[in-house]
Scaffold this motif. Structure first.
Motif, PDB file in Angstrom:
ATOM      1  N   TYR A 119       0.822  -1.211   0.000  1.00  0.00           N
ATOM      2  CA  TYR A 119       0.000   0.000   0.000  1.00  0.00           C
ATOM      3  C   TYR A 119       0.857   1.262   0.000  1.00  0.00           C
ATOM      4  O   TYR A 119       0.470   2.286  -0.564  1.00  0.00           O
ATOM      5  N   GLU A 120       2.027   1.200   0.670  1.00  0.00           N
ATOM      6  CA  GLU A 120       2.916   2.361   0.697  1.00  0.00           C
ATOM      7  C   GLU A 120       3.406   2.725  -0.703  1.00  0.00           C
ATOM      8  O   GLU A 120       3.749   3.879  -0.965  1.00  0.00           O
ATOM      9  N   ALA A 127      -2.163   7.057   0.468  1.00  0.00           N
ATOM     10  CA  ALA A 127      -2.489   7.405   1.854  1.00  0.00           C
ATOM     11  C   ALA A 127      -1.197   7.458   2.653  1.00  0.00           C
ATOM     12  O   ALA A 127      -0.165   6.905   2.255  1.00  0.00           O
ATOM     13  N   SER A 128      -1.250   8.117   3.806  1.00  0.00           N
ATOM     14  CA  SER A 128      -0.073   8.213   4.669  1.00  0.00           C
ATOM     15  C   SER A 128       0.182   6.885   5.363  1.00  0.00           C
ATOM     16  O   SER A 128      -0.690   6.012   5.434  1.00  0.00           O
ATOM     17  N   SER A 129       1.398   6.725   5.898  1.00  0.00           N
ATOM     18  CA  SER A 129       1.743   5.496   6.627  1.00  0.00           C
ATOM     19  C   SER A 129       0.818   5.288   7.814  1.00  0.00           C
ATOM     20  O   SER A 129       0.408   4.155   8.115  1.00  0.00           O
ATOM     21  N   SER A 130       0.475   6.374   8.489  1.00  0.00           N
ATOM     22  CA  SER A 130      -0.409   6.275   9.651  1.00  0.00           C
ATOM     23  C   SER A 130      -1.782   5.776   9.251  1.00  0.00           C
ATOM     24  O   SER A 130      -2.354   4.873   9.888  1.00  0.00           O
ATOM     25  N   ASN A 131      -2.338   6.329   8.166  1.00  0.00           N
ATOM     26  CA  ASN A 131      -3.666   5.896   7.718  1.00  0.00           C
ATOM     27  C   ASN A 131      -3.654   4.446   7.249  1.00  0.00           C
ATOM     28  O   ASN A 131      -4.600   3.695   7.494  1.00  0.00           O
ATOM     29  N   ILE A 132      -2.593   4.051   6.564  1.00  0.00           N
ATOM     30  CA  ILE A 132      -2.499   2.663   6.091  1.00  0.00           C
ATOM     31  C   ILE A 132      -2.464   1.697   7.270  1.00  0.00           C
ATOM     32  O   ILE A 132      -3.121   0.649   7.255  1.00  0.00           O
ATOM     33  N   THR A 182     -10.039   2.152  -3.403  1.00  0.00           N
ATOM     34  CA  THR A 182      -9.838   3.336  -2.564  1.00  0.00           C
ATOM     35  C   THR A 182      -9.537   2.914  -1.124  1.00  0.00           C
ATOM     36  O   THR A 182      -9.814   1.770  -0.723  1.00  0.00           O
ATOM     37  N   TYR A 183      -9.010   3.850  -0.365  1.00  0.00           N
ATOM     38  CA  TYR A 183      -8.588   3.563   1.009  1.00  0.00           C
ATOM     39  C   TYR A 183      -9.754   3.103   1.882  1.00  0.00           C
ATOM     40  O   TYR A 183      -9.649   2.103   2.603  1.00  0.00           O
ATOM     41  N   GLY A 434       0.197   0.968  15.550  1.00  0.00           N
ATOM     42  CA  GLY A 434       0.499   1.175  14.138  1.00  0.00           C
ATOM     43  C   GLY A 434       0.266   2.594  13.669  1.00  0.00           C
ATOM     44  O   GLY A 434       1.166   3.237  13.104  1.00  0.00           O
ATOM     45  N   PRO A 435      -0.943   3.144  13.872  1.00  0.00           N
ATOM     46  CA  PRO A 435      -1.187   4.525  13.448  1.00  0.00           C
ATOM     47  C   PRO A 435      -0.312   5.539  14.183  1.00  0.00           C
ATOM     48  O   PRO A 435       0.134   6.530  13.582  1.00  0.00           O
ATOM     49  N   GLY A 436      -0.065   5.314  15.463  1.00  0.00           N
ATOM     50  CA  GLY A 436       0.819   6.217  16.197  1.00  0.00           C
ATOM     51  C   GLY A 436       2.226   6.209  15.630  1.00  0.00           C
ATOM     52  O   GLY A 436       2.862   7.252  15.467  1.00  0.00           O
TER      53      GLY A 436
END
Length: 483
Positions: A119-120, A127-132, A182-183, A434-436
């Motif tokens: 996904y990255e 999407a950002s790494s946090s959102n993924i 989509t995300y 993960g999101p943090g």
């Protein structure tokens, strides 16, 4: 020490209004055997005396019940449960079924690192790494929390329903994931749908085997739990080997077909041998005043934040820093999970003699130190070695909490409730880790890898410190003490 009058002959309002799940309550049967601790210098601590594991409930043999009647079992003139088989074809088929359930629940979760890396790349969505990482975090969170609430269904004998619904959720989630572009679609399909399906299957994973074995429970649970590591090896390789040949959509469909084909086996074979005749509470309010229990639970929640940073980002780190090519970056996840197979089984066996806190405290400390050392990695040999070592010791960190919950619960009739509550709190750390970590990593190159690994390393060290305090509180400063 837990507060509460355990000698009360009747249920109070809390026990009546909060039926308690038993998805892990059956695990205490593994400790119901009389063990002898004759090793020199080893002493038993209060709250971890194996003789405390008495029969906690009246159980009755069951098959499928229709209007209160058992349609699988012959009527018996004797009361009480039949003897535990401890072997035989049917019992060992349930071990195979448990292996498959772990393979398709925790195994899929352990494979999320390769999805994070894919996904990255932005090939599917941006999407950002946090959102993924929210996708994998929600999948983990749903696995733990849905398992809590599906426990009462298992207690009432609805094993087949849980297997069918959970299997459908996993297969349907993968089929929908194959159509996503989509995300938010991926979040719904992989995060929620697959996560909820895995949560339904998590209950049978840990509950049914102790009803078929009691003298070989350590062996059979170890064999079944190794399915999670095998899933974390097979599924990433399947995705990587097929994604360039048939595309992301069909690669994910193949994963769904693998899950569907393997999950047919437990649906057909697995049957409840006994079921509880009494409801169990969902919440034990006395746990909130039990200081050792709450210290362990909160510290494990903190430690799992850093652990899931390692699980989600190690593969992406190798590729982003040009330490590995894309191929090896994907294979870091199978290497990590293969090593964790040994970390999940061997320490559990040793903990029967050493005590759980003598295993989990050094295990968590080593994980923290290894994550901090990732900042010094600059070559392939270093990152592969890190994947092997961190995989093994993370297996220790992941596998020991259930045993620790048993040791910290003096009233063994509350094991199921205490574990359910504990894992629900720990799931919050999984949800945030993960999101943090992605937020710390940032969105713009150069990514802040140094800050990420400091966060990922410090949190397990905080947990290790708390475990050490609990170990000293239970066993003092002597080394040769079971604690």
């Amino acid at each position: 020490m837990a507060i509460g009058n355990t000698s009360e002959p009747c249920l109070d309002w809390k026990d009546r209004h909060f039926p308690r799940p038993a998805f892990v309550g059956a695990l205490m049967e593994m400790n119901s055997q009389d063990r002898s601790d004759t090793e020199v210098g080893v002493k038993k601590e209060d709250g971890y005396n194996d003789t405390d594991f008495q029969s906690l409930e009246t159980e009755e043999p069951v098959g499928e019940t229709v209007h209160g009647q058992d349609v699988h079992s012959e009527p018996s003139s004797t009361s009480g449960p039949t003897p535990v088989p401890n072997g035989g074809l049917q019992a060992w088929l349930h071990v195979v079924g448990g292996f498959i359930l772990f393979f398709n629940t925790w195994g899929l979760l352990n494979a999320f690192g390769v999805f994070q890396t894919y996904y990255e790349s932005g090939a599917l969505f941006t999407a950002s790494s946090s959102n993924i990482s929210w996708i994998g975090s929600i999948q983990s969170f749903m696995l733990m929390t849905v398992g809590c609430f599906s426990g009462p269904l298992y207690d009432k004998g609805h094993l087949r329903l849980l297997l069918i619904v959970g299997s459908f959720g996993i297969v349907f989630g993968h089929m929908m994931l194959s159509l996503c572009t989509t995300y938010w679609q991926v979040l719904l399909a992989q995060g929620f749908c697959v996560g909820m399906g895995a949560g339904c299957l998590f209950v049978p994973c840990v509950s049914i085997l102790p009803t078929y074995f009691n003298t070989k429970i350590g062996l059979v649970l170890g064999l079944a739990a190794s399915g999670s590591s095998f899933g974390g090896v097979i599924y990433p390789i399947v995705l990587y080997r097929l994604i360039d040949r048939i595309g992301f959509g069909w690669s994910v469909r193949v994963m769904g077909f693998i899950a569907m084909g393997t999950l047919i086996f437990p649906i057909v074979v697995m049957k409840m041998r006994v079921k509880s005749t009494q409801a169990r509470a969902l919440i034990d309010f006395s746990a909130f005043t039990d200081v050792p229990y709450m210290l362990f639970t909160i510290s494990t929640m903190i430690g799992f934040m850093g652990l899931y940073v390692l699980l989600f980002y190690l593969s992406f780190f190798g590729e982003d820093q040009r330490i590995t090519d894309t191929k090896l970056a994907f294979y870091l996840v199978p290497i990590f999970n293969a090593a964790s197979c040994f970390g999940r089984t061997l320490p559990n066996a040793l903990s029967d003699k050493t005590g759980p806190f003598n295993m989990i405290a050094p295990g968590a400390a080593v994980v923290g130190i290894l994550v901090l050392c990732i900042n010094a990695i600059t070559n392939i040999a270093g990152i592969v070695t890190m994947a092997i070592l961190s995989g093994f010791f993370s297996g220790v960190f992941i596998s020991m909490p259930p045993v620790c919950f048993v040791a910290l619960t003096k009233d063994k009739s509350k094991i199921g409730t205490r574990m359910g509550m504990g894992f629900s709190i720990i799931a919050l750390g999984v949800l945030a880790g993960g999101p943090g970590g992605g937020a710390i990593l940032g969105k713009v190159a150069p990514l802040k890898w140094h800050n990420l690994w400091v966060f990922g390393g410090v949190t397990p060290l905080v947990a290790a410190t708390a475990y050490l305090i609990l170990r000293v509180q239970r066993g003092g400063f002597k080394l040769k003490v079971k604690a």
